[in-house]
Design a protein around this motif. Structure first.
Motif, PDB file in Angstrom:
ATOM      1  N   ALA A 119       1.348  -1.317  -0.139  1.00  0.00           N
ATOM      2  CA  ALA A 119       0.192  -0.090  -0.117  1.00  0.00           C
ATOM      3  C   ALA A 119       0.705   1.072  -0.020  1.00  0.00           C
ATOM      4  O   ALA A 119       0.262   2.544  -0.137  1.00  0.00           O
ATOM      5  CB  ALA A 119      -0.610  -0.073   1.171  1.00  0.00           C
ATOM      6  N   GLN A 120       2.419   0.855   0.481  1.00  0.00           N
ATOM      7  CA  GLN A 120       3.106   2.137   0.433  1.00  0.00           C
ATOM      8  C   GLN A 120       3.806   2.543  -0.623  1.00  0.00           C
ATOM      9  O   GLN A 120       4.408   3.817  -0.956  1.00  0.00           O
ATOM     10  CB  GLN A 120       3.955   2.395   2.157  1.00  0.00           C
ATOM     11  CG  GLN A 120       3.777   2.273   3.085  1.00  0.00           C
ATOM     12  CD  GLN A 120       2.092   3.293   3.304  1.00  0.00           C
ATOM     13  OE1 GLN A 120       2.546   4.308   3.740  1.00  0.00           O
ATOM     14  NE2 GLN A 120       1.008   2.392   3.975  1.00  0.00           N
ATOM     15  N   GLY A 121       3.522   1.767  -1.467  1.00  0.00           N
ATOM     16  CA  GLY A 121       4.154   1.666  -2.880  1.00  0.00           C
ATOM     17  C   GLY A 121       5.328   1.229  -3.215  1.00  0.00           C
ATOM     18  O   GLY A 121       6.359   1.328  -4.173  1.00  0.00           O
ATOM     19  N   ASP A 122       5.986   0.640  -2.472  1.00  0.00           N
ATOM     20  CA  ASP A 122       7.270   0.014  -2.067  1.00  0.00           C
ATOM     21  C   ASP A 122       7.356  -1.160  -3.066  1.00  0.00           C
ATOM     22  O   ASP A 122       6.691  -1.464  -2.488  1.00  0.00           O
ATOM     23  CB  ASP A 122       7.734  -0.233  -0.292  1.00  0.00           C
ATOM     24  CG  ASP A 122       7.996   0.768   0.193  1.00  0.00           C
ATOM     25  OD1 ASP A 122       8.549   2.372  -0.673  1.00  0.00           O
ATOM     26  OD2 ASP A 122       8.062   1.171   1.316  1.00  0.00           O
ATOM     27  N   ASN A 123       8.154  -1.203  -4.074  1.00  0.00           N
ATOM     28  CA  ASN A 123       8.400  -3.117  -4.531  1.00  0.00           C
ATOM     29  C   ASN A 123       9.000  -3.747  -3.523  1.00  0.00           C
ATOM     30  O   ASN A 123      10.510  -3.400  -3.151  1.00  0.00           O
ATOM     31  CB  ASN A 123       9.325  -2.303  -5.974  1.00  0.00           C
ATOM     32  CG  ASN A 123       9.449  -3.508  -6.760  1.00  0.00           C
ATOM     33  OD1 ASN A 123       9.661  -4.829  -5.724  1.00  0.00           O
ATOM     34  ND2 ASN A 123       9.245  -3.546  -7.617  1.00  0.00           N
ATOM     35  N   ILE A 124       8.798  -4.435  -3.303  1.00  0.00           N
ATOM     36  CA  ILE A 124       9.031  -5.478  -2.303  1.00  0.00           C
ATOM     37  C   ILE A 124      10.668  -6.314  -2.874  1.00  0.00           C
ATOM     38  O   ILE A 124      11.187  -6.469  -2.146  1.00  0.00           O
ATOM     39  CB  ILE A 124       8.187  -6.831  -1.462  1.00  0.00           C
ATOM     40  CG1 ILE A 124       6.985  -5.806  -0.922  1.00  0.00           C
ATOM     41  CG2 ILE A 124       8.492  -7.579  -0.482  1.00  0.00           C
ATOM     42  CD1 ILE A 124       6.765  -5.252   0.326  1.00  0.00           C
ATOM     43  N   ALA A 125      10.532  -6.409  -4.089  1.00  0.00           N
ATOM     44  CA  ALA A 125      11.150  -7.613  -3.858  1.00  0.00           C
ATOM     45  C   ALA A 125      12.808  -6.095  -4.718  1.00  0.00           C
ATOM     46  O   ALA A 125      13.411  -6.546  -3.778  1.00  0.00           O
ATOM     47  CB  ALA A 125      10.795  -7.664  -5.399  1.00  0.00           C
ATOM     48  N   LYS A 126      12.305  -5.928  -4.485  1.00  0.00           N
ATOM     49  CA  LYS A 126      13.547  -4.537  -4.845  1.00  0.00           C
ATOM     50  C   LYS A 126      14.441  -4.347  -4.032  1.00  0.00           C
ATOM     51  O   LYS A 126      15.522  -4.533  -3.816  1.00  0.00           O
ATOM     52  CB  LYS A 126      13.224  -3.180  -5.998  1.00  0.00           C
ATOM     53  CG  LYS A 126      12.580  -3.241  -7.534  1.00  0.00           C
ATOM     54  CD  LYS A 126      13.304  -1.743  -7.955  1.00  0.00           C
ATOM     55  CE  LYS A 126      12.679  -1.869  -9.232  1.00  0.00           C
ATOM     56  NZ  LYS A 126      12.376  -0.572  -9.828  1.00  0.00           N
TER      57      LYS A 126
END
Length: 215
Positions: A119-126
């Protein structure tokens, strides 16, 4: 304050119920009515906190990732040898995938939503890719990985191995074997990246870590 506390409890109930449903049915097959029933809340209560199934799924991704990071916190201590930290993290992923529905749902949803964002827009994989790369850099500096290795490539490889073992375990409905398969992956990977004189130690280290999760 009491109203705010009740709202937080309701939100947590919705997230827990959603995690269970997403883990069991997957994102495409999960319905909000199923999540409402699992959470034991009203439709109005769910929509008060989350405007759509996608918004709810991304919130599960964020919370699951927070739990995973918290469980791995000890491995981010610079006093812990970086390669030991890499190995330890992969077993935490295996353990929580089986035993924490929020983390298990997060790992499934990141693939199923398609863009790996919460929801915060962060790319978890990166974000996790950066973590593995930094650990690889430290492990090279500490002499536990071959000196001529590229930390960018090694970090990506470690991330790919961890994600691949998880995806296969989910796809073959064999999550109970994930930790064991992780140990096998390390057994065959380590000779390619570790100096010969340290191979026995790190293979034994990976085997010892497995015994924490599989008696």
């Amino acid at each position: 304050m009491a109203r705010q506390a009740r709202a937080e409890i309701t939100r947590d109930s919705v997230l827990a119920g959603a995690a269970d449903v997403f883990l069991r049915l997957g994102y495409a097959n999960a319905s909000l009515s199923e999540i409402i029933a699992q959470s034991n809340v009203t439709k109005g209560a769910l929509y008060f906190h989350f405007g759509s199934k996608e918004e709810l799924a991304r919130a599960v991704v964020d919370q699951g990732n927070e739990r995973l990071i918290s469980s791995c916190q000890g491995f981010f201590d610079p006093r812990v040898p970086a390669l030991e930290a890499c190995i330890g993290i992969t077993y935490v992923v295996a353990d929580l995938s089986m035993n924490d529905p929020m983390v298990g749902a997060m790992l499934k949803l990141t693939h199923q939503i398609g863009d790996y964002r919460g929801a915060q827009g962060d790319n978890i994989a990166k974000t996790w890719g950066d973590t593995y790369r930094l650990l690889a850099e430290r492990a090279i500096a500490q002499g536990d990985l071959e000196a001529d290795l590229d930390p960018e490539i090694v970090g990506l490889l470690l991330q790919e191995v961890t994600a691949g073992v998880h995806i296969v375990a989910v796809g073959t409905e064999s999550m109970d074997q994930m930790a064991t398969r992780m140990e096998r992956a390390w057994y065959f990977l380590l000779p390619s990246i570790v100096p010969t004189e340290k191979l026995s130690y790190f293979r034994e280290f990976a085997a010892r870590r497995l015994r924490r999760y599989v008696p």
